[in-house]
Design a protein around this motif. Structure first.
Motif, PDB file in Angstrom:
ATOM      1  N   GLU A 259       0.829  -1.208   0.000  1.00 55.10           N
ATOM      2  CA  GLU A 259       0.000   0.000   0.000  1.00 55.10           C
ATOM      3  C   GLU A 259       0.865   1.260   0.000  1.00 55.10           C
ATOM      4  OE1 GLU A 259      -2.713  -0.560   3.278  1.00 55.10           O
ATOM      5  OE2 GLU A 259      -4.201  -1.541   1.981  1.00 55.10           O
ATOM      6  N   ALA A 260       1.967   1.230   0.750  1.00 51.50           N
ATOM      7  CA  ALA A 260       2.881   2.378   0.735  1.00 51.50           C
ATOM      8  C   ALA A 260       3.445   2.580  -0.666  1.00 51.50           C
ATOM      9  CB  ALA A 260       4.010   2.169   1.743  1.00 51.50           C
ATOM     10  N   PHE A 261       3.847   1.491  -1.309  1.00 53.34           N
ATOM     11  CA  PHE A 261       4.426   1.599  -2.646  1.00 53.34           C
ATOM     12  C   PHE A 261       3.426   2.168  -3.649  1.00 53.34           C
ATOM     13  CE2 PHE A 261       5.308  -0.102  -6.875  1.00 53.34           C
ATOM     14  CZ  PHE A 261       6.591   0.384  -7.061  1.00 53.34           C
ATOM     15  N   LEU A 262       2.202   1.689  -3.612  1.00 56.92           N
ATOM     16  CA  LEU A 262       1.189   2.198  -4.539  1.00 56.92           C
ATOM     17  C   LEU A 262       0.938   3.691  -4.323  1.00 56.92           C
ATOM     18  CD1 LEU A 262      -1.322  -0.791  -4.453  1.00 56.92           C
ATOM     19  CD2 LEU A 262       0.254  -0.203  -6.308  1.00 56.92           C
ATOM     20  N   ASN A 263       0.979   4.131  -3.080  1.00 54.86           N
ATOM     21  CA  ASN A 263       0.859   5.565  -2.802  1.00 54.86           C
ATOM     22  C   ASN A 263       2.049   6.329  -3.374  1.00 54.86           C
ATOM     23  OD1 ASN A 263      -1.605   5.458  -1.444  1.00 54.86           O
ATOM     24  ND2 ASN A 263      -0.641   5.066   0.532  1.00 54.86           N
ATOM     25  N   PHE A 264       3.253   5.770  -3.212  1.00 54.59           N
ATOM     26  CA  PHE A 264       4.456   6.432  -3.742  1.00 54.59           C
ATOM     27  C   PHE A 264       4.342   6.609  -5.257  1.00 54.59           C
ATOM     28  CE2 PHE A 264       7.292   4.347  -0.217  1.00 54.59           C
ATOM     29  CZ  PHE A 264       6.801   5.242   0.714  1.00 54.59           C
ATOM     30  N   THR A 265       3.903   5.567  -5.961  1.00 54.95           N
ATOM     31  CA  THR A 265       3.852   5.655  -7.428  1.00 54.95           C
ATOM     32  C   THR A 265       2.907   6.752  -7.893  1.00 54.95           C
ATOM     33  OG1 THR A 265       2.112   3.961  -7.600  1.00 54.95           O
ATOM     34  CG2 THR A 265       4.401   3.206  -7.731  1.00 54.95           C
ATOM     35  N   TYR A 266       1.808   6.926  -7.176  1.00 56.65           N
ATOM     36  CA  TYR A 266       0.841   7.947  -7.587  1.00 56.65           C
ATOM     37  C   TYR A 266       1.349   9.351  -7.291  1.00 56.65           C
ATOM     38  CZ  TYR A 266      -3.479  10.639  -7.883  1.00 56.65           C
ATOM     39  OH  TYR A 266      -4.411  11.586  -8.216  1.00 56.65           O
ATOM     40  N   GLU A 267       1.876   9.558  -6.108  1.00 55.31           N
ATOM     41  CA  GLU A 267       2.308  10.915  -5.764  1.00 55.31           C
ATOM     42  C   GLU A 267       3.559  11.329  -6.544  1.00 55.31           C
ATOM     43  OE1 GLU A 267       2.703  10.714  -1.555  1.00 55.31           O
ATOM     44  OE2 GLU A 267       4.654   9.720  -1.584  1.00 55.31           O
ATOM     45  N   GLN A 268       4.308  10.358  -7.081  1.00 55.30           N
ATOM     46  CA  GLN A 268       5.494  10.680  -7.864  1.00 55.30           C
ATOM     47  C   GLN A 268       5.212  10.777  -9.364  1.00 55.30           C
ATOM     48  OE1 GLN A 268       8.732   7.974  -6.816  1.00 55.30           O
ATOM     49  NE2 GLN A 268       8.177   8.078  -4.660  1.00 55.30           N
ATOM     50  N   GLY A 269       3.988  10.478  -9.782  1.00 53.20           N
ATOM     51  CA  GLY A 269       3.629  10.606 -11.192  1.00 53.20           C
ATOM     52  C   GLY A 269       3.998   9.407 -12.042  1.00 53.20           C
TER      53      GLY A 269
END
Length: 329
Positions: free
Chosen positions: A297-307
């Motif tokens: 879940e942390a990784f999926l959040n990272f991918t979205y906020e980083q574009g």
């Protein structure tokens, strides 16, 4: 009854080797294994989908899936996991000697969607407090020129990103053209022992241990994925593959714990296994969704906020229901 013939590409890991060489089998499957370097697998799998089943980059898959490409169905088998505080390199005596000093600097990476970089930018943003736009991101091959971004990004407007395909990150860092390298593949000068290139976080094991104890994140780099058309015709194969990979992993861990002989050419393997058990639990390399929920879940959040991801991908979208809750037998 004849078995389903499939091709499977994966890199060389001790914890998959018993499956690859036939000491472990997947029920109902006749598998043609091909053991290859991961960059080659990812390139050929995303460009031409040459295999029925393959190891796949989390970052690349999430970016593709967020843009509507659902041609690969992942299963929660994670052959590669690596903490990435160790993936940052700087020039010695450059003045960049702590993570917070990356603010306002030029940082090179081979491509923005490579999974190691996503995790590293995640801890820079959430733990160090550096905004994505406070670094100028420079794209180039780590050790060879000619590398290009291979995924369409959706970067926030304020983020600066330049591509320098005719140079290498290794050369640019030594020349003072960039201030740091962020790469899963170490720069060749660091490997060669060049004293002018050092890790930004030399005590990375201590830092990564504290990071895990505080966040619960044990970075997952890759998973295994099946061609969707094949999976939809044979949905049973997902669980059967999962069980085979799990058995191969368990056999590998048993070898590490063996105190009578050394299965791996490294001292103190059983002691390292005990330390890993104390830190991560009895299964210190877990497959499955629930044991890895916090990391995923942390990784999926990272991918979205980083574009990297064009929309926020939810964990329940990633794996088919059949492998989200597998009966232990």
């Amino acid at each position: 009854m004849s078995k389903l013939q499939v091709s499977l590409a994966i890199s060389d890991y001790d914890h998959v080797r018993d499956f690859v060489y036939g000491r472990v089998t997947a029920e109902g499957l006749d598998i043609n294994f091909q053991v290859l370097p991961t960059p080659e697998i990812f390139d050929r799998a995303t460009r031409d989908q040459e295999w029925d089943v393959c190891e796949m980059s989390l970052g690349k898959w999430t970016g593709m899936f967020s843009q509507g490409d659902d041609s690969l169905v992942p299963i929660p088998v994670f052959p590669s996991r690596v903490f990435r505080h160790s993936a940052l390199y700087v020039k010695k005596d450059s003045g960049v000697d702590t993570l917070d000093k990356l603010r306002g600097r030029r940082v090179g990476d081979p491509d923005f969607a490579h999974t190691a970089g996503i995790y590293a930018r995640g801890f820079l943003m959430h733990d160090v407090g550096i905004k994505l736009e406070e670094i100028e991101w420079v794209q180039a091959g780590t050790n060879k020129p000619g590398r290009h971004e291979n995924l369409e990004l959706n970067l926030p407007a304020a983020v600066k990103r330049v591509s320098v395909p005719d140079k290498t990150l290794d050369g640019m860092l030594l020349a003072g053209e960039i201030d740091a390298i962020l790469s899963a593949i170490p720069p060749k000068s660091f490997i060669a022992g060049n004293p002018n290139m050092v890790r930004l976080v030399p005590n990375h094991i201590e830092v990564e241990t504290e990071y895990f104890n505080r966040t619960g994140i044990f970075p997952i780099m890759h998973f295994v994925a099946i061609k969707r058309a094949l999976f939809e015709r044979n949905p049973w194969m997902a669980v059967n593959l999962y069980r085979a990979f799990e058995e191969a992993k368990d056999r590998s861990i048993a070898r590490i714990k063996n105190m009578m002989i050394s299965h791996l050419p490294l001292p103190w393997n059983p002691d390292n296994a005990r330390r890993a058990t104390a830190m991560f639990g009895a299964d210190f390399w877990p497959y499955g969704v629930e044991p890895n929920r916090k990391t995923l879940e942390a990784f999926l959040n990272f991918t979205y906020e980083q574009g990297v991801a064009h929309r926020k991908v939810k964990l329940d979208e990633v794996f088919p229901p059949s492998v989200q809750h597998i009966l232990k037998v």
